[in-house]
Design a protein around this motif. Structure first.
Motif: not given
Ligand SMILES: [Zn+2]
Ligand SMILES: [Zn+2]
Length: 370
Positions: A2-3, A29-32, A35, A76, A78, A144, A146
């Motif tokens: 998670s890190n 991050p929680d992916l928007e 992203s 990943r 999303r 990340y 964005k």
């Protein structure tokens, strides 16, 4: 998991003493929507990172994760992330991305001046994004991406070949375009760091008849020859007047058609004007930060010469895209594949910064392990 492990630059140096970078763990991050999360394979340490360490750039939201150009694998996604042809990326694709984010394509600079690299809304990964914006630099296990970040497929281009040029590729491609290098031109490149070396390569590929390079140290000048420079001069062993004589001897006494300044030294701008022939072109791409003033004689160095002097700021998507298209060709790949790479882990980035600052490296890469 998670890190992500990252190397953080905590703040600019104080009184000439740099603050060392430190290892930290930051949450993934929680992916928007639309992203992605990029698993970093390689990033780099460039002259910009040294300026960041020394507090020489404005608008930097320390603490930051440096590393603005990187390659990796989309771990990943999303929603959907498309390439410029409208094809969706898939998890597992190997990509790089345009480090400039949020160019608005709606403001006066974008739409009227058509100078999107001067768009006031743009943010740059590893430079004007900080850890408050999330995993936004390449000295990290993950970045990340964005919504709105432009990913670019590497196709068959090896990650190491692309990163041998790294951020110098779009910068140099932009600079030779600004110089309008034409078939058979004699091009003089001032500086033999990564931008200077890539500028030599792109000048050759654009059809320059001959490329000359003035730089230092000798090891970098050897690489300048391998990139296609016909002759090189170590400026540390020659006075300014010796250098002018050398340039004139190589150009039938006229001076070069195009001179591209890639040094960061203000005095090199005046010298570039003096090395260039009447009605020639000078491109200034090395003055990314304020190293002070320089002076020139407006009559002799500029007006009487009917000289065209152009600045060159930043890069846009097209420069990244076409740099990769070029590296797909065997003749371009042969040029950049000869560059000497030095690898540093996340725990060695301070050493890497010191090496890059000293000018002793040809190209410093960051491998995101400890
Ligand atoms: Zn804009
Ligand atoms: Zn850079």
């Amino acid at each position: 998991m998670s890190n992500a492990l990252v190397a953080v630059m905590p703040g600019p140096g104080v009184d000439g003493r740099p603050r060392p970078c430190e290892l930290r763990e930051l949450p993934l991050p929680d992916l928007e929507p639309d992203s992605a999360l990029l698993k970093v394979e390689l990033s780099e340490v460039c002259g910009t990172d040294v300026h960041l360490r020394d507090g020489r750039l404005s608008g930097v939201p320390y603490p930051i994760i440096p590393g603005h150009v990187s390659v990796g694998t989309l771990e990943r996604i999303r929603g959907t992330v498309h390439d410029v042809r409208g094809r969706p990326f898939a998890e597992g694709d190997r990509v790089t991305f345009l480090d400039v984010h949020r160019t608005c394509h709606a403001c006066w600079y974008c739409l009227v001046a058509r100078a999107s690299t001067r768009c006031p809304h743009r943010k740059v990964y590893g430079i004007t994004y900080g850890i408050a914006d999330g995993l936004t630099g390449g000295w990290a296990e993950y970045i990340y991406l964005k919504p709105g970040v432009h990913c670019i497929r590497l196709h068959g281009v090896a990650s190491e070949l692309y990163m041998a040029g790294g951020c110098s590729l779009p910068t140099a491609l932009h600079a030779v375009e600004r110089g309008e290098v034409a078939l058979a031109d004699t091009v003089l490149v001032l500086g033999s760091g990564p931008v200077g070396l890539s500028t030599i390569g792109f000048s050759i590929l654009r059809g320059a008849g001959r490329v000359l390079c003035i730089g230092a140290p000798d090891e970098r000048l050897e690489h300048a020859r391998c990139m296609g420079a016909e002759d090189v001069l170590n400026f540390t062993r020659h006075t300014p007047s010796d250098r002018i004589v050398w340039v004139l001897q190589h150009t039938e006494g006229r001076g070069t058609d195009v001179t591209i300044e890639c040094t960061g030294a203000p005095a090199a701008v005046t010298e570039a004007m003096q090395y260039t022939r009447d009605a020639g072109r000078v491109v200034v791409v090395g003055q990314y930060t304020d190293h002070g003033d320089t002076s020139f004689n407006p009559h002799w160095d500029l007006n009487r010469k009917h000289l065209d002097v152009r600045g060159c700021w930043g890069s846009d998507y097209s420069h990244f895209h076409r740099a990769i298209e070029m590296l797909r060709t065997p003749r371009a790949a042969a040029l950049w594949s000869g560059l000497k790479l030095e690898r540093y882990t996340l725990s060695q980035v301070n050493e890497a910064l010191a090496q890059v600052a000293s000018g002793r490296t040809v190209k410093a890469l960051v491998v995101p392990t400890t």
